[in-house]
Design a protein around this motif. Structure first.
Motif, PDB file in Angstrom:
ATOM      1  N   ALA A 149       7.373 -12.525  18.206  1.00 61.12           N
ATOM      2  CA  ALA A 149       8.446 -13.034  19.060  1.00 61.12           C
ATOM      3  C   ALA A 149       8.305 -12.562  20.506  1.00 61.12           C
ATOM      4  CB  ALA A 149       9.804 -12.593  18.509  1.00 61.12           C
ATOM      5  N   GLY A 150       7.258 -11.758  20.794  1.00 58.31           N
ATOM      6  CA  GLY A 150       7.078 -11.244  22.147  1.00 58.31           C
ATOM      7  C   GLY A 150       8.149 -10.256  22.550  1.00 58.31           C
ATOM      8  N   GLU A 151       8.652  -9.460  21.593  1.00 53.58           N
ATOM      9  CA  GLU A 151       9.754  -8.542  21.866  1.00 53.58           C
ATOM     10  C   GLU A 151       9.324  -7.083  21.720  1.00 53.58           C
ATOM     11  OE1 GLU A 151      12.705  -9.751  19.077  1.00 53.58           O
ATOM     12  OE2 GLU A 151      13.253 -11.566  20.185  1.00 53.58           O
ATOM     13  N   VAL A 152       8.116  -6.769  22.173  1.00 56.51           N
ATOM     14  CA  VAL A 152       7.619  -5.402  22.096  1.00 56.51           C
ATOM     15  C   VAL A 152       8.188  -4.616  23.277  1.00 56.51           C
ATOM     16  CG1 VAL A 152       5.580  -3.938  22.023  1.00 56.51           C
ATOM     17  CG2 VAL A 152       5.519  -6.214  20.980  1.00 56.51           C
ATOM     18  N   GLU A 153       9.068  -3.671  22.993  1.00 55.90           N
ATOM     19  CA  GLU A 153       9.745  -2.919  24.064  1.00 55.90           C
ATOM     20  C   GLU A 153       8.771  -2.035  24.830  1.00 55.90           C
ATOM     21  OE1 GLU A 153      13.535  -1.003  22.848  1.00 55.90           O
ATOM     22  OE2 GLU A 153      13.083  -1.913  20.913  1.00 55.90           O
ATOM     23  N   THR A 154       7.992  -1.251  24.099  1.00 58.35           N
ATOM     24  CA  THR A 154       7.005  -0.363  24.709  1.00 58.35           C
ATOM     25  C   THR A 154       5.739  -0.408  23.879  1.00 58.35           C
ATOM     26  OG1 THR A 154       7.790   1.533  23.420  1.00 58.35           O
ATOM     27  CG2 THR A 154       8.771   1.210  25.605  1.00 58.35           C
ATOM     28  N   SER A 155       4.657   0.082  24.448  1.00 63.97           N
ATOM     29  CA  SER A 155       3.373   0.046  23.757  1.00 63.97           C
ATOM     30  C   SER A 155       2.588   1.305  24.069  1.00 63.97           C
ATOM     31  CB  SER A 155       2.571  -1.191  24.202  1.00 63.97           C
ATOM     32  OG  SER A 155       1.238  -1.125  23.741  1.00 63.97           O
ATOM     33  N   TRP A 156       1.659   1.672  23.172  1.00 63.84           N
ATOM     34  CA  TRP A 156       0.771   2.800  23.438  1.00 63.84           C
ATOM     35  C   TRP A 156      -0.016   2.557  24.724  1.00 63.84           C
ATOM     36  CZ3 TRP A 156      -4.426   1.910  23.979  1.00 63.84           C
ATOM     37  CH2 TRP A 156      -4.898   0.686  23.519  1.00 63.84           C
ATOM     38  N   GLN A 157      -0.167   1.295  25.113  1.00 64.67           N
ATOM     39  CA  GLN A 157      -0.917   0.967  26.312  1.00 64.67           C
ATOM     40  C   GLN A 157      -0.237   1.459  27.580  1.00 64.67           C
ATOM     41  OE1 GLN A 157      -1.078  -3.244  25.919  1.00 64.67           O
ATOM     42  NE2 GLN A 157      -2.579  -3.226  24.265  1.00 64.67           N
ATOM     43  N   ASN A 158       1.061   1.799  27.483  1.00 65.40           N
ATOM     44  CA  ASN A 158       1.770   2.333  28.648  1.00 65.40           C
ATOM     45  C   ASN A 158       1.179   3.662  29.099  1.00 65.40           C
ATOM     46  OD1 ASN A 158       3.427   0.306  27.558  1.00 65.40           O
ATOM     47  ND2 ASN A 158       5.244   1.190  28.470  1.00 65.40           N
ATOM     48  N   ALA A 159       0.487   4.348  28.178  1.00 69.23           N
ATOM     49  CA  ALA A 159      -0.050   5.664  28.511  1.00 69.23           C
ATOM     50  C   ALA A 159      -1.105   5.563  29.605  1.00 69.23           C
ATOM     51  CB  ALA A 159      -0.652   6.314  27.259  1.00 69.23           C
ATOM     52  N   THR A 160      -1.190   6.602  30.429  1.00 61.53           N
ATOM     53  CA  THR A 160      -2.169   6.639  31.505  1.00 61.53           C
ATOM     54  C   THR A 160      -3.572   6.714  30.925  1.00 61.53           C
ATOM     55  OG1 THR A 160      -0.605   7.765  32.941  1.00 61.53           O
ATOM     56  CG2 THR A 160      -2.929   7.933  33.535  1.00 61.53           C
TER      57      THR A 160
END
Length: 511
Positions: free
Chosen positions: A304-315
């Motif tokens: 549904a494209g409703e991913v709030e956050t992802s591991w990819q946010n990490a630097t």
């Protein structure tokens, strides 16, 4: 109102915890190194943001001022081989600042691990950070969690891609060890409730879901929920954690630097040894979520494209953290650019829709084989590659990942700046913008590269012939798609056939 400090608000768990703490009535301060990543989060105006650096201690004490609860939700796994030392030093800095500021509770999320035996570097580091907080003057709640399952978690992404890509899975023999996964919503529930536990409580709590499984069972449980046939899994005694991580690096979006510590931790049984938390935080009605239910919910949110956050946010280790300089030539810095522009009969809104949906499954509008090859080269060298995709198919926010890029800034409807996180001898950006024009719109595109030494100059020179193909192709394809946009005004399609083009590349600009 109780004030809390949250580190890791730009990360997977922290980005989901902050809005829940706000909804629970807490006043939240976010201690972040890269404040720009929070520019577009929906709760941005409800929090206080304090830039700080745990590695140097700068700004940490100021962020703690007036706080009663401090959450520590950061790790340094992807920062290289010495992440354990970095994690311990940063935890000591955080604990000392909390004690100095009069904080009355620390909350830390670590990992489940056996009480005895040799731990992987990853699990040993998590345990060591927990001990730092338990030994500090400030009482601490240290949660030791199993594998976290939720849309966007690194562990879930590994399971998903390994199961979907591989019909047969060669794995280390310790893949048969037992693990106790836990749904991300249950982890968040414990973290929120930690702020209201009895005063003076200073201890660890094991937290895990109701299922104890082998990793192979987790993969096949995912297969059932995803409508796939179950995968045969062979435990190979010669497949070391390092070799297994190379395999994961090739077939999943999780880069090698992150895959190595995660996979190494699977050599241990990771099962809860006690359930004391139930005395303080009773399970919700119906109990904690079973593994397959957690997978089902994660799949539903991703589709549904409703991913709030992802591991990819990490630097990303080694990726530039500074924004694009506004006037590098004035500072005497060499910079190479490729600039192009073209007028189009498409409306600015139509062009922007194409710009904002670039990357991921939508591709890069030119030379797909070249983009794929560059991604594979990056993956083989330990970089992130082109497999990270994007969180939402048509909408971007500041800090979002787009394949090998990260959104550094976005002015919706006008400007998008992407910062390269691929491995290369220098720093790179890609800017896409659109403005209204008499006949429709004016599209501008600029690639910027700051070379590092001779290697950087040679890198640009080698790629220069390909830029004419790739970047000019991007311009033509983006505008062609915009001109086919079904939401355009009547009559615009007919005028598109006669649109002119003026594409002007420029080469090196240096002082």
């Amino acid at each position: 109102m109780t004030r809390v400090v949250v580190t890791g608000a730009t990360g997977y768990i922290g980005g989901r915890l902050v809005p829940q703490l706000l909804d629970a009535g807490y006043e939240v301060t976010c201690l972040v190194r890269s404040a720009w990543k929070l520019t577009d989060v929906p709760w941005r105006d409800r929090v206080r943001i304090v830039p700080a650096d745990l590695s140097t201690g700068e700004g940490v004490r100021a962020a703690m001022e007036g706080a009663e609860i401090a959450y520590y939700l950061v790790h340094s796994m992807s920062s290289g081989g010495h992440f354990a030392q970095a994690e311990r030093a940063q935890a000591e800095t955080f604990a000392a600042a909390a004690a100095d500021a009069g904080v009355r509770r620390l909350v830390y999320l670590g990992g489940l691990h056996p009480a005895e035996g040799r731990l992987s570097t990853h699990l040993a580091s998590r345990a060591a950070v927990g001990r730092v907080f338990l030994d500090s003057p400030v009482p601490a709640i240290v949660f030791q969690a199993g594998i976290v399952i939720g849309s966007g978690s690194a562990s879930f992404e590994m399971i998903r891609h390994l199961t979907e890509v591989l019909p047969y899975m060669p794995a280390p023999r310790w893949v048969r060890n037992r693990v106790q996964p836990i749904a991300v919503r249950d982890v968040l529930r414990y973290l929120v409730r930690a702020a209201s536990l009895p005063e003076g409580l200073n201890r660890t709590f094991d937290i895990g879901g109701p299922d104890v499984l082998r990793y192979g069972q987790m993969m096949n449980g995912y297969a059932v929920e995803a409508g796939l046939r179950q995968r045969p899994i062979a435990a190979l005694p010669v497949l070391t954690p390092w070799l297994a991580s190379q395999w994961v690096n090739l077939v999943t979006p999780v880069p090698r630097a992150l895959a190595v510590p995660i996979i190494a931790s699977l050599q241990n049984d990771c099962v809860a040894q006690e359930h004391d938390i139930d005395r303080y935080v009773p399970p919700p009605e119906g109990g904690l979520l079973p593994y397959r239910v957690a997978v089902r919910l994660a799949l539903r949110r991703e589709r549904a494209g409703e991913v709030e956050t992802s591991w990819q946010n990490a630097t990303v280790a080694g990726a530039p953290s500074d924004p694009l300089p506004s006037d590098p030539e004035w500072a005497g810095q060499v910079v190479f650019t490729d600039e192009r522009e073209r007028r189009s009969t498409a409306s600015p809104e139509a062009v922007w829709r194409v710009i904002e949906s670039i990357g991921g499954v939508n591709g890069w509008h030119s030379a797909p084989l070249a983009w794929a090859a560059r991604g594979w080269i990056d993956r083989l060298s330990g970089g992130v590659g082109m497999t990270r995709g994007r969180r939402h198919p048509s909408r971007l926010n500041t800090g979002d990942v787009v394949d090998v890029w990260r959104v550094e800034s976005i002015v919706r409807g006008r400007d998008l700046r992407l910062r390269a996180e691929m491995r290369m001898p220098g720093r790179g950006w890609l800017e896409l913008s659109v403005r209204p024009d008499d006949e429709g719109s004016l599209y501008r595109q600029r690639a910027v590269f700051f070379p590092q030494g001779l290697a950087g100059r040679l890198y640009w020179a080698v790629l220069l012939p390909f830029h004419g193909i790739i970047f000019s192709g991007m311009v033509a394809s983006i505008l062609r798609e915009a001109e086919r946009d079904p939401d355009r005004e009547p009559g615009e399609r007919q005028r598109a056939a006669g649109s002119g083009a003026d594409t002007t590349p420029r080469g090196e600009k240096s002082p």
